[in-house]
Design an enzyme around this catalytic site. Structure first.
Site, PDB file in Angstrom:
ATOM      1  N   HIS A  52      -3.807  93.557  31.790  1.00 58.15           N
ATOM      2  CA  HIS A  52      -4.340  94.500  32.773  1.00 58.15           C
ATOM      3  C   HIS A  52      -4.505  95.864  32.119  1.00 58.15           C
ATOM      4  CE1 HIS A  52      -3.032  92.278  36.710  1.00 58.15           C
ATOM      5  NE2 HIS A  52      -3.601  91.458  35.833  1.00 58.15           N
ATOM      6  N   GLU A  54      -3.434  98.838  32.936  1.00 55.37           N
ATOM      7  CA  GLU A  54      -2.208  99.630  32.825  1.00 55.37           C
ATOM      8  C   GLU A  54      -1.317  99.132  31.693  1.00 55.37           C
ATOM      9  OE1 GLU A  54      -2.589  98.939  37.374  1.00 55.37           O
ATOM     10  OE2 GLU A  54      -3.411  98.069  35.553  1.00 55.37           O
ATOM     11  N   CYS A  85       2.285  95.381  36.936  1.00 57.38           N
ATOM     12  CA  CYS A  85       2.062  96.713  36.362  1.00 57.38           C
ATOM     13  C   CYS A  85       3.015  97.744  36.951  1.00 57.38           C
ATOM     14  CB  CYS A  85       0.617  97.129  36.570  1.00 57.38           C
ATOM     15  SG  CYS A  85      -0.557  96.074  35.660  1.00 57.38           S
TER      16      CYS A  85
END
Length: 246
Positions: A52, A54, A85
């Site tokens: 992801h 992040e 995250c």
């Protein structure tokens, strides 16, 4: 306003994800007024659960500061962080998170739960929400609208190759489809290949559960990527070689 400035940088990262055919989510990490790390969603391209925006930005910031602790940093992200995250943000000791659009299905900064400001943890994160929310939300809604339209066009094309109604997109194994799509994009990022060369590489690299279905999935994914203008021919000779567009 600096929050809008940094969020715009995160939006630019999200557009990089969109250009790769990924869900457009982007993140930047700021330390002492300087952007020290950026990241955009690469989950399908890398076929990695953790890829992801992040998570990628946090890993880069760790390397930049040579520390697992990201004290004094602010993370800007276009979509409200998910449970994974949010957990990483708490573990990294990031003191401040700024996000754009809410995620009512997976958001863990207040939508379905609030992991970042939970009193039970030994670290609390200050959350600022809704910065450029309309712009961030439009990026996502536009992406999924185009994806639905392209899927419909791809399905119509596939019907030309597979008139059997049992072989429509609704009937295929979506997990297999996405795995093969990710593998194809990886191969075409490295070099230009014909469809036959692609099939042979996937047959060598993927496990036996795909035996007997790789040829059909390859054709379907190739049509998908062509319809979405993600691959291009590199020569006029047949059989054509294809590569991932930059």
């Amino acid at each position: 306003m600096m929050e809008a400035y940094y969020m715009q940088l995160a939006i630019e990262e999200a557009k990089k994800a969109e250009n790769l055919g990924e869900v457009p989510i982007g993140a930047v990490i700021v330390y002492k007024g300087e952007v020290i790390a950026t990241g955009h969603n690469r989950r399908e391209q890398l076929q990695a659960t953790h890829a992801h925006a992040e998570m990628i930005a946090i890993e880069k910031a760790n390397a930049y500061l040579n520390s697992w602790r990201l004290d004094g940093c602010t993370l800007y992200v276009t979509l409200e962080p998910c449970p994974m995250c949010a957990g990483a943000i708490v573990q990294a000791r990031i003191p401040h998170v700024v996000y754009g659009a809410r995620d009512p299905k997976a958001g863990c900064c207040g939508s379905i739960m609030n992991l970042l400001e939970n009193e039970a943890f030994n670290h609390k994160v200050h959350v600022t929400s809704g910065v450029m929310a309309d712009e961030c939300g439009h990026l996502l809604s536009h992406f999924f609208q185009i994806l639905r339209e392209e899927r419909q066009a791809v399905e119509e094309k596939i019907q030309l190759y597979h008139p059997d109604p049992t072989k429509t997109m609704q009937k295929v194994d979506k997990q297999k489809y996405e795995i093969i799509k990710g593998a194809i994009m990886k191969e075409l990022e490295k070099e230009a290949l014909t469809l036959k060369e692609l099939r042979n590489k996937l047959k060598m690299n993927l496990n036996k559960s795909f035996d007997g279905s790789i040829d059909w999935y390859c054709t379907s994914v190739k049509l998908d990527l062509e319809a979405r203008n993600k691959i291009e021919r590199v020569d006029t000779n047949k059989p054509h070689r294809f590569r991932l567009k930059e």
